[in-house]
Design an enzyme around this catalytic site. Structure first.
Site, PDB file in Angstrom:
ATOM      1  CG  MET A  19      -1.933  -1.187   1.064  1.00 28.29           C
ATOM      2  SD  MET A  19      -3.073  -1.450   2.393  1.00 28.29           S
ATOM      3  CE  MET A  19      -3.600   0.154   2.856  1.00 28.29           C
ATOM      4  CB  CYS A  43       0.881  -2.834  -7.834  1.00 30.61           C
ATOM      5  SG  CYS A  43       0.588  -1.073  -8.116  1.00 30.61           S
ATOM      6  CE  LYS A  70      -1.580  -7.673  -1.431  1.00 28.35           C
ATOM      7  NZ  LYS A  70      -2.185  -7.183  -2.688  1.00 28.35           N
ATOM      8  CG  HIS A  78      -6.617  -8.306  -4.599  1.00 31.71           C
ATOM      9  ND1 HIS A  78      -6.221  -6.994  -4.515  1.00 31.71           N
ATOM     10  CD2 HIS A  78      -7.982  -8.272  -4.635  1.00 31.71           C
ATOM     11  CE1 HIS A  78      -7.285  -6.210  -4.509  1.00 31.71           C
ATOM     12  NE2 HIS A  78      -8.364  -6.965  -4.585  1.00 31.71           N
ATOM     13  N   GLY A 128     -11.282  -6.748  -0.090  1.00 31.83           N
ATOM     14  CA  GLY A 128     -12.636  -6.447   0.347  1.00 31.83           C
ATOM     15  C   GLY A 128     -13.002  -6.889   1.750  1.00 31.83           C
ATOM     16  N   GLY A 175      -6.382  -4.726   4.282  1.00 31.07           N
ATOM     17  CA  GLY A 175      -5.619  -3.569   3.854  1.00 31.07           C
ATOM     18  C   GLY A 175      -6.299  -2.258   4.174  1.00 31.07           C
ATOM     19  NE  ARG A 176      -7.606  -0.554  -0.838  1.00 31.68           N
ATOM     20  CZ  ARG A 176      -6.358  -0.690  -1.291  1.00 31.68           C
ATOM     21  NH1 ARG A 176      -5.527   0.320  -1.220  1.00 31.68           N
ATOM     22  NH2 ARG A 176      -5.943  -1.831  -1.799  1.00 31.68           N
TER      23      ARG A 176
END
Length: 319
Positions: free
Chosen positions: A1, A83, A122, A154, A196, A216-217
């Site tokens: 991130m 990414c 990842k 992911h 998510g 994460g977020r």
């Protein structure tokens, strides 16, 4: 991130959870080999366990950077293949490498040969039209044959053109069943699900199917969701610190960085979401946002923000 999980954010999260594995921002091999390594790779002892996440596509460069990270004490070296940004693609790393499994295998093999700590990957479930389950399993199996035993997946594919990085986190649908199937079909590998996940309840549900969950977020935007993680998933006794206690526990770190010349705004920006969902959260965010940018801002700004939040919360209760 990138631009999010810097050392200040990691130190802050570590006051909330002692046991969860933290990741650095993705750092490119070029930046490490030709830039300020001490600044890019700095971390504190309190951050353990912490993984260094690398971006690159040259096996020798990745091996050199992995060796540097391991020598500095990182607990894991992670290769980012998730990414999808244009800038990352121009550097030939990130999600676009899913189209080059042989190269990825060479990169992973070189990193594993260079270090004694775990080397992990990842990645996404696919890119562009290369999004079949057969393609994913073939990719993972090829990289696993090079020695990687742990994959964070992911559960969205990435579009390498036409979508922004933000859209690539939201538009492609989440397909958790693909990650579950990967674990069932490759049980010898550690499979960690990403994408998510917003709560620990959701994480616990996924853990019935996979070995781990990366948040994460959600952990950045509302960091207190991690407060129960140590007790719930690692068997730690006792309850978590309160939000106020977390701020107080973080103050010595803040003071140390200020003495090194780090501006408070660089630290306080990671704390904005601490009180999300509670009365007074807006007052907390507003005071930090306004006062932390002042040239002489110090720890008193954090304490004043706590007072503003309490006053706002009490005012709402009285009303």
């Amino acid at each position: 991130m990138m631009d999010w999980t810097d050392r200040h954010e990691r130190a802050f999260l570590r006051t909330i959870s002692r046991r969860t594995l933290l990741y650095t921002e993705m750092v490119t091999t070029g930046a490490i080999l030709h830039g300020d390594r001490d600044r890019l790779l700095a971390f504190g002892d309190s951050e353990h366990p912490v993984a260094l996440q690398l971006g690159g596509s040259e096996p020798a460069d990745l091996a050199a950077c992995a060796r540097e990270g391991a020598a500095r004490g990182y607990d894991e070296i992670n290769l980012n293949l998730g990414c999808p940004s244009d800038r990352v693609q121009r550097g030939r790393f990130g999600a676009c490498l899913m189209t080059e499994p042989a190269l990825v295998a060479d990169c992973v093999a070189a990193m594993i040969d260079a270090v004694d700590v775990p080397v992990t990957v990842k990645t996404r479930i696919g890119v562009d039209e290369q999004d079949s389950y057969a393609a994913l399993t073939a990719f993972v199996a090829r990289v696993a044959a090079a020695g990687c035993r742990s994959f964070t997946i992911h559960a969205r594919k990435a579009w390498l053109s036409g979508l922004s990085p933000k859209q690539n986190r939201e538009v492609p649908p989440l397909r958790y069943e693909v990650v579950y199937a990967l674990k069932r079909d490759l049980p010898e590998l550690e499979i960690v699900l990403n994408g998510g996940v917003m709560t620990l309840d959701e994480a616990e549900a996924h853990l019935a199917e996979v070995d781990g969950v990366m948040i994460g977020r959600a952990a950045y935007q509302s960091p207190y969701i991690l407060a129960e993680a140590d007790r719930r998933f690692f068997g730690e006794a006792g309850g978590p610190l309160s939000r106020e206690e977390i701020v107080e526990a973080y103050l010595p770190y803040v003071e140390a960085r200020l003495c090194e010349g780090v501006p408070l705004k660089s630290i306080a920006r990671h704390m904005l979401g601490l009180f999300n969902g509670l009365p007074g959260a807006r007052a907390w965010r507003r005071h930090l946002s306004e006062a932390a940018h002042q040239p002489d801002a110090g720890p008193e700004v954090l304490l004043a923000a706590l007072d503003r939040r309490r006053g706002s919360a009490e005012g709402r209760r009285a009303a």
